[in-house]
Scaffold this motif. Structure first.
Motif, PDB file in Angstrom:
ATOM      1  N   TYR A 192       2.453  18.931 -20.110  1.00 34.01           N
ATOM      2  CA  TYR A 192       2.278  20.392 -20.066  1.00 34.01           C
ATOM      3  C   TYR A 192       3.423  21.002 -19.267  1.00 34.01           C
ATOM      4  CZ  TYR A 192       0.160  24.945 -18.915  1.00 34.01           C
ATOM      5  OH  TYR A 192      -0.076  26.280 -18.749  1.00 34.01           O
ATOM      6  N   GLU A 193       3.767  20.406 -18.145  1.00 32.64           N
ATOM      7  CA  GLU A 193       4.849  20.922 -17.313  1.00 32.64           C
ATOM      8  C   GLU A 193       6.188  20.839 -18.050  1.00 32.64           C
ATOM      9  OE1 GLU A 193       4.298  22.431 -14.681  1.00 32.64           O
ATOM     10  OE2 GLU A 193       2.393  21.720 -13.863  1.00 32.64           O
ATOM     11  N   LEU A 194       6.392  19.774 -18.820  1.00 30.73           N
ATOM     12  CA  LEU A 194       7.622  19.645 -19.606  1.00 30.73           C
ATOM     13  C   LEU A 194       7.721  20.763 -20.630  1.00 30.73           C
ATOM     14  CD1 LEU A 194      10.145  18.112 -20.614  1.00 30.73           C
ATOM     15  CD2 LEU A 194       8.613  16.754 -22.062  1.00 30.73           C
ATOM     16  N   LEU A 195       6.628  21.040 -21.339  1.00 27.29           N
ATOM     17  CA  LEU A 195       6.633  22.117 -22.323  1.00 27.29           C
ATOM     18  C   LEU A 195       6.898  23.459 -21.654  1.00 27.29           C
ATOM     19  CD1 LEU A 195       3.599  21.086 -24.569  1.00 27.29           C
ATOM     20  CD2 LEU A 195       6.024  20.872 -25.122  1.00 27.29           C
ATOM     21  N   ALA A 196       6.310  23.666 -20.490  1.00 29.74           N
ATOM     22  CA  ALA A 196       6.507  24.926 -19.765  1.00 29.74           C
ATOM     23  C   ALA A 196       7.964  25.092 -19.355  1.00 29.74           C
ATOM     24  CB  ALA A 196       5.599  24.974 -18.541  1.00 29.74           C
ATOM     25  N   ARG A 197       8.593  24.000 -18.910  1.00 34.89           N
ATOM     26  CA  ARG A 197       9.988  24.066 -18.473  1.00 34.89           C
ATOM     27  C   ARG A 197      10.958  24.245 -19.635  1.00 34.89           C
ATOM     28  NH1 ARG A 197       8.570  19.466 -15.498  1.00 34.89           N
ATOM     29  NH2 ARG A 197       9.815  18.180 -16.928  1.00 34.89           N
ATOM     30  N   SER A 198      10.538  23.882 -20.824  1.00 37.78           N
ATOM     31  CA  SER A 198      11.453  23.850 -21.968  1.00 37.78           C
ATOM     32  C   SER A 198      11.545  25.165 -22.717  1.00 37.78           C
ATOM     33  CB  SER A 198      11.035  22.732 -22.939  1.00 37.78           C
ATOM     34  OG  SER A 198      11.066  21.475 -22.308  1.00 37.78           O
ATOM     35  N   VAL A 199      10.720  26.145 -22.381  1.00 36.43           N
ATOM     36  CA  VAL A 199      10.798  27.453 -23.039  1.00 36.43           C
ATOM     37  C   VAL A 199      11.904  28.264 -22.368  1.00 36.43           C
ATOM     38  CG1 VAL A 199       9.569  29.563 -23.658  1.00 36.43           C
ATOM     39  CG2 VAL A 199       8.341  27.383 -23.572  1.00 36.43           C
ATOM     40  N   PRO A 200      12.967  28.643 -23.089  1.00 38.71           N
ATOM     41  CA  PRO A 200      14.076  29.370 -22.466  1.00 38.71           C
ATOM     42  C   PRO A 200      13.613  30.665 -21.793  1.00 38.71           C
ATOM     43  CG  PRO A 200      14.701  28.622 -24.651  1.00 38.71           C
ATOM     44  CD  PRO A 200      13.229  28.359 -24.517  1.00 38.71           C
TER      45      PRO A 200
END
Length: 543
Positions: free
Chosen positions: A521-529
């Motif tokens: 979840y944290e990876l997905l959150a970090r990956s949104v520009p």
């Protein structure tokens, strides 16, 4: 080193002679060598049409009526057909939105990547292959020495997009045009591709045009931004100036639409003692023939549990291949699960469409990602909306026409579109028709499968606002599938996180900003520009 590009008074027209319509109006701009200019705007603003004209190309039904396009010392629009062929793929390269549609599935990747160098005689076969391998390394592709022997279907979408960049760069072009090259990618893949694209463009000092509707992506890639609307220049300036102090009200509108917005609904309910609207219990599903134990050849979903209450909106996020769409298809009855069960308001919901009653079909509707393929191109909008009204409600005559008008009004479309075919509507209008068709059944639950991923920022924001409004006014429930965490956060009460067909976590709205959450979840959150310059550099430093 890239070339200096000068576009002056470019005018592009569409339509038959004598009934022309101007779609790009006397557009002028320049790009310094080694700089990146972003063309942004809504669908139909003229972004791609302008970019293609820089290769002296006009799509079917269009023509370059007047103006000048100079690349270095060459007047591109004065070239004959032989000169245009010599220009395209050699001095000017084009990276399309869909790499999957641009590669030949019957030829190896290496054969296709080196082809421009062989056509334009810039290298021998062996030298071109060596250069291709070097480009594969520059673009951070796995197994650069051997990936060229594979075929397009044997690599991921993100890898194929980078391979297309290698094909474009193999002739050392002076200008590269990138046309929405990451729109079809999920967020974690997109960030990898953006890093690779930007690194190669910077290191090679290539002049580039980046076509996009995503301002957050543009903020990471471009030195300058040209804002287009209805084929006209609205604003042109340095990226920092456009993001911090836009002067035109349309640019301000684009920026407002791009910033995260919470679309909270008063229809939101907590999990109480009421009977859930939908229960998914130990659901497993896949594709291909089943073995004796009922296991499909390819298992996509495994032991999914989910509870959704009336009036609730639950988001389902994950990368491509995580099983999001398969879950929606199983709930909709388009794919029969191999294990588990579905309950609708406490009653078993048959696994396939053929087994469901008309009432069960009515209560669960699905809105697909691509409105272009979901709407019959030969049927008018009126006929498309009339069909579910006749099937589920038995309406005819004036009652049918009145309800069609009401549905169009619900999705904020004028009655004038009723007589049109889908091809005569914009992407956003077609997606609203998709929604109106689902609403015609007066469902309890709507399954939304990536419904804004193909839309530009302003139109996508308008569709999200519509979803929240209909939920509030009609008490609808949604299962909202996306790979964009910001979009899901804006419309949903809870988020289900999926990876490799399994449910990893479920996060409530109150906990969106509180952690710690599951690492994925944290990876997905970090990956949104994010809509600010320097974000991509920060991610690279943290990686």
């Amino acid at each position: 080193m890239g070339a200096h590009v000068q576009v002056s008074a470019l005018r592009i027209e569409a339509g038959a002679k004598g009934a022309e319509q101007t779609i790009v109006h006397d557009l002028s701009f320049s790009i310094a060598p080694g700089e990146v200019l972003a063309l942004i705007g809504e669908s139909g603003s003229g972004k791609t049409t302008t970019a293609l004209a820089m290769m002296a190309y006009a799509r079917s039904g269009c023509r370059i009526a007047s103006g000048s396009v100079r690349i270095g010392d060459t007047e591109v629009l004065a070239l004959d057909e032989a000169g245009q062929r010599a220009l395209r793929g050699r001095r000017v390269a084009y990276i399309a939105q869909s790499a999957a549609a641009s590669f030949n599935p019957s030829r190896s990747i290496m054969d296709q990547v080196v082809e421009p160098a062989l056509i334009h005689a810039t290298a021998t076969r062996s030298d071109a292959e060596a250069k291709a391998v070097a480009l594969f390394r520059e673009l951070a592709l796995p197994n650069p020495d051997t990936i060229g022997s594979r075929y397009p279907h044997q690599v991921s979408g993100g890898q194929l997009q980078r391979l297309m960049a290698a094909m474009a760069l193999i002739t050392d072009p002076e200008l590269v045009i990138l046309d929405e090259p990451t729109t079809a990618l999920d967020v974690t893949t997109q960030i990898e591709v953006l890093r690779a694209f930007r690194r190669v463009v910077r290191e090679r000092r290539t002049t580039a045009v980046y076509v996009s509707h995503d301002l957050a992506v543009v903020a990471q890639m471009a030195d300058h931004i040209l804002v287009l609307r209805d084929g006209q220049k609205r604003e042109l300036g340095a990226t920092s100036q456009i993001l911090a102090a836009p002067s035109h009200d349309y640019t301000q509108k684009l920026l407002a639409a791009a910033r995260p917005k919470v679309r909270q609904s008063s229809a939101c309910v907590a999990a109480t003692a009421q009977t859930p609207l939908l229960e998914v219990r130990q659901l497993s599903a896949g594709y291909g023939p089943c073995d004796r134990q009922g296991q499909p050849k390819v298992l996509i979903l495994e032991d999914i549990n989910l509870t959704l209450y009336r009036g609730q909106a639950i988001g389902v996020i994950g990368e491509s291949g995580s099983g999001k769409t398969t879950l929606a298809r199983a709930i909709a009855g388009l794919l029969s699960p191999c294990r588990g069960e579905l309950l609708l308001q406490g009653q078993p919901l048959p696994p396939t469409l053929q087994q469901r009653t008309k009432e069960e079909l009515r209560r669960v509707q699905i809105v697909f990602q691509m409105a272009d393929t979901a709407l019959n191109p030969s049927q008018t909008i009126e006929r498309i909306l009339a069909r579910p009204l006749q099937f589920y409600r038995g309406l005819s005559g004036e009652a049918l026409q009145r309800r069609i008008r009401e549905l169009l009004d619900l999705v904020k479309l004028p009655m004038a579109v009723a007589g049109r075919l889908p091809g005569g509507l914009s992407g956003g209008q077609k997606q609203r028709v998709n929604f109106a068709r689902a609403l015609a059944a007066e469902p309890d639950l709507i399954l939304c499968d990536e419904i804004t991923s193909a839309l530009d920022t302003v139109v996508g924001a308008a569709v999200l606002d519509l979803i929240a409004e209909l939920r509030r006014d009609l008490g609808l429930s949604y299962l909202f599938i996306s790979h964009d965490l910001h979009t899901v956060r804006s419309v949903c009460d809870e988020i289900v996180v999926m990876q490799h067909g399994r449910k990893l976590a479920q996060v409530a709205r109150a906990d969106y900003e509180r952690g710690p959450h599951h690492p994925y979840y944290e990876l997905l959150a970090r990956s949104v520009p994010e809509l600010r310059q320097g974000w991509l550099d920060e991610q690279a430093a943290a990686a």
